[in-house]
Design a protein around this motif. Structure first.
Motif, short mmCIF file in Angstrom:
data_model
loop_
_atom_site.label_atom_id
_atom_site.label_comp_id
_atom_site.label_asym_id
_atom_site.label_seq_id
_atom_site.Cartn_x
_atom_site.Cartn_y
_atom_site.Cartn_z
N ALA B 171 28.48 -24.63 96.84
CA ALA B 171 29.29 -25.28 95.97
C ALA B 171 30.51 -24.60 95.37
N PHE B 172 30.03 -23.59 95.06
CA PHE B 172 31.28 -22.58 94.55
C PHE B 172 32.44 -22.40 95.69
N ARG B 173 31.93 -22.06 97.15
CA ARG B 173 32.88 -22.06 97.88
C ARG B 173 33.81 -23.19 98.08
N GLU B 174 33.22 -24.43 97.82
CA GLU B 174 33.83 -25.48 97.80
C GLU B 174 34.92 -25.75 96.66
N THR B 198 21.88 -29.73 93.27
CA THR B 198 22.00 -29.05 92.12
C THR B 198 22.73 -29.39 91.07
N VAL B 199 22.90 -28.53 90.07
CA VAL B 199 24.00 -28.89 88.95
C VAL B 199 25.36 -29.13 89.35
N ASP B 200 25.68 -28.42 90.33
CA ASP B 200 27.24 -28.02 90.78
C ASP B 200 27.39 -28.86 92.07
N VAL B 422 18.75 -20.75 88.32
CA VAL B 422 20.13 -21.42 89.27
C VAL B 422 21.12 -20.45 88.89
N LEU B 423 21.75 -20.01 90.10
CA LEU B 423 23.01 -19.14 90.02
C LEU B 423 24.24 -20.16 89.24
N ARG B 424 24.80 -19.60 88.35
CA ARG B 424 25.83 -20.46 88.00
C ARG B 424 27.30 -19.61 88.19
N HIS B 425 28.30 -20.55 88.06
CA HIS B 425 29.60 -19.89 88.60
C HIS B 425 29.94 -18.74 87.80
#
Lengths: 714, 780
Positions: B171-174, B198-200, B422-425
């Motif tokens: 998600a973060f990569r996107e 997930t949340v993102d 969960v890992l967040r940004h």
């Protein structure tokens, strides 16, 4: 860019400091990324594209409140017990303006999390609360909501929550729920009927610029502004109610999020306590008005920085995330450590000072952030004295806690005095601040020496090592204090330490019979020292230590000790503070001897009582005619002289006369004690004197002899 | 070449229809195929086909697996296929698991490669905190793993928390965008799309499943219809029978075991497996007609484990008269090719249960079908939790014949992952700063990689007799390593049985406290400490000395700081790095790379070496005030020399100069980080101030305000003399260090910035290596 001086945002009280951060955070996030903040004369200065008036209007119209909400607390408005909070949340829910959009979104996500876990009442602290926190952290989508979560508490591992003290115990303090108060204040300020708006604006101007206004409210401010919290003696009546600007509370809470950044930075080590930026364990030193039982209940200390150059939010976040305060290569753990870090420039460059706050229990069970002084950073200051404290770090780390918990109230009091002394040194800096520290250390060592229960190495839980020897850099520089000079002289005696403390090779030797120092009078201890040294049989060198006691200079490279004739004189006539002298002596015992010093003068020898001279010379252990000759073993006055003197028997002086006469050196006049106290006279012999001092004594005592010598030479 | 030909050439079989679709259509995000249906081949070969024949797809294929056994098998297969296709030279397969870390790929960002590794090794690197590597190199794999790469997560059902981490990273990569493509594919027999929401990031839409045409394939059909009956055993594990349970379980197995077949016992804990094995041994001792017994769990050294696996393989090929009873743990759930007639298993989460069923009558060859018996657990659910077991219990109540086809129809694979970490940004952004915190500790990322109850460490034994063993003993070879659960390991070590960890900075084995033991790390134990038995595996109760199988092998590593065994001018080295970067950039087919800035960074990166302190060291001048000869040297050919200012870092000088001269922030960043030792937070070393010759002058990493760098000309870059000023480190400086670098992160994002950093460091290291080789050849 315009510069806005926020007169309402000062470094004190805590609420005002946080308010500055809050305004800055909001402006930089929502309005102007390039905004900066700095502190000038303890007042916050904001630079941004708007003028002060425009900023006030923007806050009233466009500011989007951070969704600060704590569904883990009973009175948060999500459960039946928090009615007023629920009402506020409902009002926010019913609102349709975009400024509350993030808030509404977060509330609905919180409700979803609660229903997912089937929670209809306040979660249980041990089991469901960590689970709820994890769920929230995994599901909240508004970044600021996540920041609030991380500001209030940190998940260390599966089921361990650490509460961040700045926000009480997870966004509440006792029955006061910060988020609930925040929401109620927001409703009161931003969702008010139009006719109230001028009043809200006036309040905002007061919060920003400290402009006078009426209409402060009876609402709680919690720990952040003790002066506004109401209570006895806050007003002309007996008891006042809180007098709070609701904006202050809202903006302070916004500001608390500045401390949330680095939750993940410190998840590394599970063996140590948890550390947060600028937050350390409380040190009770430096508080004059804190009783020790209050100290035990203190939650923590926070050291809040100020800086003079304008910084942007990115910088603020980076340095607040790190919260650097290093001392001796490690991160500060207590208030005293922090003070040292400040004094030794172990903090971020660019900070110009710190305001120290201690979170104390006051007013029932509530906590108050009490200001405990300002510590300035002096870039050009002398850091060496502060750096010397690192020598004590290993001992403090290993032993302080054990000594405090097993050593009783007296030791705890001494450690508190130690902290005071260190804090004072850090505030003022300069080597003269070391002596008070040494004095407390000497007292601690003395106290420890008297507690054999702490001396058992095989009981590691209670074993406390002696305080180790400190480097000679601790040695006091020149002094005009007689007590200190005499103590320095005493410290110079060879192997003196073992006659005072049962210590050898940095460990306790309770079985030692040499340590004769007692709690009694100084004179008794000093004569005891002399007597013990008479019969002391050293194992390695067949030396009679008494000689060292009397004529130190002959046997060391030190040419002189600081002891002056006037010091001896004052001591003999009982004009000195014996307790202080003793305290200095104990302190100096911890310090390694320094190298040779300059010769001091010997003026005033003629004014010394003759008997002192006679006794000193009689115990010289060599022929006073030729001080540089090897000592003669028979030039030792019988030890009964000192023994009898210390027992108050004046006729010991005649014995001394007889000894000198027998040696062919009849003294020029017979002794008569006059007003001198015999034991004190005996004790005075313990202070070693310098070569020139000694020569002057001889000259005074045998004027003829001196002449003969001179004629010999010529 | 068609894909079918390509596939057949590699494997010797034609592809199933779904495998062919995977090669010719866009890759889905989810692939749901039962075990044994060739997922691995489908993925690897289709990636190879795309790269080689269709000339498309990302450069790196990252194959992330939950268990070490799976890694080994996948590597062997992948290498074989490349070999058969004649691609062995151009496509390298690298192994990434504890004790066996191949790092050459990090130096070659342009080469196509397949990385196969455990979730621990790969995800820790993806989080910028690579396990078992020097902290100073963390950012190199980080950059390469998030750009121009395809991730494949296999056996997702047992990945635990890593599953959500993998989705979040995607998600973060996107959100941030990366160079080239970087996508993910999740595979498992039981995977449901909504597990990946997930949340993102919402649940992926593209699902690749078996089609009717796949099922029509005879080989696949036989598997899918392989019959096995399921029944609940009368035996239960309760508080009362805890002690006697292993014996009861052994008796049950012996009762139901028939000669000439394999029976399998699967329990949930290693301890119970060992006890059951012991009980079986006792019961069968001196009894004629007893089956052969094998114990298999995860706590063996590879050598002993291989012996057991060979035994098992032989037994499958030629069954002994009395058959075999295998006692095992979750370790057989995935990756062990094994088919039993009779299976007893303890209750476990449903998706694991389905995997376990796959080990009974796997290929449908048992004429009367397989027999499965499950044991209820009333006492301890560990390592699972009570809810997971209850859900499975309810599912089992509805089942009788459990052939794969029936299970597919029933479905019911709920998300059983308990993890809500969960890992967040914002966490990821914080992880981009790799400087250790002020207590010298690093962020522990293990919570994002594995559940704490499943945390593992690797241990190995050495004799450690010589006095200098702490520096002499090299890193272990794979054969030496035994994995142990973290909790067991913590219980094992103590004052009499110390454990040691390799300190990459100091290059010494240092003792570790129980509290400081971290998952995923490798620890050395003294052989005299015991703790291992070849037949039973790791265990506290084994007191006798452990046989040492490792030689003291010198550590395999490259230290980009020390490269350069020959004297070389600074200008030459700078231009070499520049050239290497050009070479890299020509071969990288990536859009949007800031080519000009990257090249310019190469010219700046070592400018700090012009500093007097560095030149003094290069020329071996002991006196700081001695005049420095010219030319400026970049490498000296001397090793292990120390700068006269402690802790001097030339790259900090380079970056300061670049910052002061107004160079682009990216240049400042790349110059600063090219050894991984200087990053966002720059602070003096603990002793730097006190031990320096003039303690009053502020010294940070060997640099002082007023230090001079002479003017230089490197290629097209001409830099005038620079007087360094530490003031830029002060808060609020208009061109301040912190402000400049963090703004850069905000504009590039951590993934792109990480990739540029990797490129810079690769260019530097490779250029230095080539210089060494070149000069060696020239006989200099």
């Amino acid at each position: 860019m315009s510069e806005i001086v926020l007169n309402g945002c000062r470094v004190k009280p805590l609420a005002a400091y946080l308010k500055a951060l809050g305004i800055f955070r909001i402006v930089a996030r929502q309005l102007d990324e390039a905004a900066t903040l700095c502190w000038r004369d303890e007042v916050a200065v904001l630079s941004t594209s708007l003028t002060g008036d425009q900023l006030v209007d923007w806050f009233l119209e466009d500011y989007r409140p951070t969704p600060i909400t704590s569904p883990w607390n009973g009175r948060s408005g999500y459960f039946p017990s928090g009615k007023s909070a629920k009402k506020a949340l409902d009002q926010i829910d019913a609102d349709t303006s975009s400024r509350f959009e993030p808030y509404r979104k977060t509330m609905s996500e919180c409700r979803a999390a609660l229903s997912k876990l089937g929670l209809t009442a306040k979660p249980d602290a041990d089991s469901t609360k960590p689970k709820l926190m994890r769920t929230l952290r995994a599901t909240l989508t508004v970044p600021e909501a996540l920041e609030w979560l991380d500001a209030a508490c940190v998940l260390r591992d599966e089921d361990r929550l650490e509460m961040v003290p700045l926000l009480g115990t997870g966004g509440n303090d006792g029955s006061l729920d910060f988020s609930s108060n925040y929401a109620q204040n927001l409703v009161n300020l931003l969702l008010c009927p139009p006719k109230r708006r001028p009043a809200v604006k006036a309040l905002l101007r007061q919060a920003f610029f400290d402009e006078p206004c009426c209409g402060l409210e009876n609402t709680a401010i919690g720990q952040y502004a003790p002066g506004s919290a109401g209570g006895p003696n806050t007003t002309s009546g007996f008891d006042g109610s809180p007098n709070v600007n609701p904006w202050d509370f809202v903006l302070a809470l916004e500001g608390s999020l500045a401390f949330s950044a680095a939750a993940t930075r410190r998840l590394g080590d599970d063996s140590q306590g948890f550390s947060l930026p600028f937050t350390v364990d409380p040190s009770m030193g430096g508080h004059s008005a804190v009783a020790s039982d209050e100290a035990d209940k203190a939650r923590c200390e926070m050291w809040l920085p100020t800086w003079a150059a304008p910084i942007c939010l990115l910088e603020l976040r980076a340095v607040f995330a790190e919260g650097r305060a290093q001392v001796g290569g490690r991160q500060a753990a207590s208030g005293v450590d922090f003070a040292r870090a400040v004094a030794s420039l172990g903090v971020e460059r660019g900070f110009d000072g710190f305001e120290r706050y201690t979170f104390l229990v006051r007013n029932g069970k509530s906590y108050f952030a009490s200001p405990a002084g300002r510590y300035r950073i002096r870039p050009g200051g002398d850091r060496r004295a502060v750096d010397l404290l690192t020598e004590l770090d290993p001992w403090m780390r290993n032993s302080r806690r054990k000594a405090e918990s097993h050593g009783g109230a007296a030791i705890r009091m001494l450690f508190r005095r130690y902290d005071d002394a260190v804090l004072e040194l850090c505030r003022k800096s300069g080597a003269s601040g070391l002596l008070p520290i040494l004095r407390t250390l000497g007292a601690i060592q003395r106290q420890l020496a008297q507690m054999p229960k702490l001396h058992h190495k095989n009981q590691p839980e209670t074993y406390v090592r002696p305080i180790p020897q400190l480097s000679s850099e601790w040695w006091p520089a020149s002094t005009d204090c007689s007590e200190l000079r005499l103590a320095m002289g005493l410290r110079g005696l060879k192997q003196v330490r073992q006659f005072v403390f049962p210590i050898a090779r940095n460990d306790w030797r309770d079985e030692s019979r040499d340590a004769i120092w007692t709690k009694g009078r100084l004179t008794t201890n000093l004569t005891g020292l002399l007597k013990r040294r008479f019969i002391f049989q050293p194992q390695d060198q067949g030396e009679n230590l008494t000689r060292f006691a009397l004529q130190q200079w002959r046997f060391r490279s030190l040419t002189d000790w600081a002891v002056l004739p006037e010091d001896i004189s004052l001591f003999l006539y009982g004009k000195l503070d014996d307790a202080l002298l003793e305290e200095y002596f104990m302190a100096l015992l911890l310090v390694e001897l320094p190298g040779p010093r300059q010769v001091s003068n010997h003026h005033g020898v003629a004014l010394l009582p003759v008997d002192y001279g006679k006794l000193k010379v009689a115990h010289a252990a060599f022929d006073p005619r030729d001080p540089s000759s090897p000592e003669e073993s028979d030039w030792v006055c019988p030890r009964t002289v000192i023994e009898r003197l210390s027992a108050g028997q004046q006729d010991a002086l005649q014995e001394c006369d007889r000894f000198l006469t027998g040696k062919g050196r009849p003294p020029k006049q017979r002794g008569g004690l006059g007003c001198l106290d015999p034991p004190r006279l005996a004790a005075s012999l313990a202070f070693p004197i310098g070569q020139s001092f000694f020569k002057a004594l001889v000259k005074n005592l045998f004027p003829k002899l001196e002449k003969e010598e001179n004629s010999d030479v010529h | 070449m068609t894909y079918s030909q390509f596939f057949q050439k590699a494997t010797g079989y034609p592809p199933y229809p779904y495998q062919e679709r995977l090669a010719n259509e866009a890759w889905p995000e989810v692939l749901r195929v039962p075990t044994g249906a060739g997922k691995t081949a489908a993925v690897i070969l289709s990636w190879l086909y795309r790269r080689e024949v269709l000339k498309q797809g990302p450069t790196r294929l990252i194959f992330c697996l939950p268990m070490r056994v799976l890694v080994r098998q996948t590597i062997e297969n992948a290498r074989q296929w490349c070999e058969k296709l004649g691609l062995g030279e151009r496509y390298s397969v690298f192994e990434m698991m504890g004790g066996r870390l191949e790092e050459a790929w990090e130096l070659n960002p342009t080469a196509s490669c397949i990385l196969v590794g455990t979730q621990d090794m790969l995800l820790s690197r993806a989080l910028n905190r690579g396990y078992a590597m020097s902290r100073y190199r963390w950012s190199v794999p980080f950059g390469l793993l998030h750009n121009d790469a395809q991730w494949v997560f296999d056996e997702v059902q047992i990945m635990g928390v890593a599953r959500s981490t993998s989705v979040q990273l995607q998600a973060f990569r996107e959100q941030e965008s990366v160079y080239g493509e970087c996508r993910s594919l999740w595979m498992s027999a039981t995977l449901q799309q909504d597990w990946l929401a997930t949340v993102d990031r919402s649940a992926p839409t593209g699902l690749h499943d078996l089609s009717p045409s796949d099922l029509a394939y005879p080989a696949l059909n036989k598997r899918m219809r392989a019959s096995k009956s399921l029944r609940k055993s009368a035996l239960e594990l309760t508080k009362e029978n805890k002690k006697d349970y292993p014996r009861q379980l052994a008796e049950l197995a012996l009762r139901n075991h028939t000669g000439q077949s394999i029976s399998l016992i699967i329990v949930n804990q290693v301890d119970r497996a060992i006890e059951t094995y012991r009980a079986l041994k006792k019961l069968t001792k001196d009894r004629a007609g007893s089956p052969e017994l094998i114990l298999l769990h995860s706590r063996f050294r590879p050598e002993d484990r291989a012996k057991k696996e060979t035994l098992l393989e032989q037994a499958q090929k030629a069954l002994p008269n009395d058959g075999v009873i295998l006692v095992s743990t979750q370790v057989v759930e995935a990756g062990v090719d094994l088919s039993s007639r009779y299976l007893i298993t303890e209750l476990c989460p449903y998706s694991s249960f389905v995997q376990r069923l796959g080990r009974c009558n796997r290929d449908g060859s048992e004429v009367q079908g397989g027999q499965v018996e499950w044991v209820d657990l009333k006492d301890s659910a560990l390592p699972y939790n009570v809810d997971q077991l209850e859900r499975c219990r309810q599912m089992l109540a509805r089942l009788s014949d459990v052939c794969p086809a029936a299970l597919r129809e029933i479905g019911g694979f709920d998300d059983e992952s308990e993890s809500d970490i969960v890992l967040r940004h914002k966490d990821l952004t914080e992880l981009f700063e790799t400087t250790s915190d002020l207590a010298g500790e690093d962020v522990d990322v293990s919570r994002y990689i594995r559940e704490p109850s499943l945390h593992d460490a690797q241990v190995f034994w050495r004799a450690c007799l010589s006095e200098t063993w702490r520096t002499d003993e090299g890193l272990p070879r794979r054969e030496e390593l035994c994995s142990v659960s973290l909790s067991e390991f913590k219980a094992f070590i103590g004052p009499e049985r110390p454990a040691y960890r390799w300190n990459y900075g100091e290059e010494i084995w240092e003792g570790v406290d129980r509290q400081k033991v971290r998952p995923g790390q490798v620890y050395l134990l003294k052989s005299s400490a015991g703790g291992y038995d070849a037949d039973l595996g790791f265990g506290r109760e084994h007191k006798s000395a452990v046989r040492v199988i490792g030689e003291a092998e010198k550590s395999r590593k490259y230290d980009d700081d020390r490269l350069g065994a020959r004297e070389l001018t600074l200008e030459q080295h700078t231009l070499d790095v520049f050239q290497e970067m050009q070479f890299l950039l020509e071969r990288l087919e990536l859009k949007e790379l800031p080519i000009k800035l990257l090249l310019e960074s190469c010219l700046w990166h070592d400018y700090g070496k012009a500093h007097d302190v560095f030149q003094g060291t290069m020329y071996g001048l002991p006196n700081p005030d001695a005049p420095k000869p010219l030319p400026l040297l970049g490498k000296s050919g001397q090793k292990g020399t120390h700068h006269y200012r402690r802790g001097f870092r030339h790259e900090f000088a380079s970056a300061l100069a670049a910052l002061q001269k107004g160079a682009d922030p990216l240049i400042v960043f790349l110059a600063a980080v090219h050894h991984g030792k200087i990053r966002f937070s720059v602070r003096p070393l603990p002793q730097e101030q006190r031990k320096s010759d003039t303690p009053d002058a502020l010294t940070i990493r060997g640099i002082r305000t007023g230090d001079k760098l002479p003017g230089v000309k490197f290629g097209e870059l001409e830099i005038e003399e620079t007087i360094l000023d530490l003031d830029v480190l002060s808060l609020g400086h208009p061109r301040g260090w912190v402000r400049t670098l963090w703004s850069l992160v905000a504009s590039y994002g951590v993934f792109r910035l990480g990739f540029l950093e990797s490129l810079m460091r690769c260019a530097d290291v490779v250029a230095s290596k080539k210089e060494g080789e070149r000069l060696e050849v020239a006989g200099l």
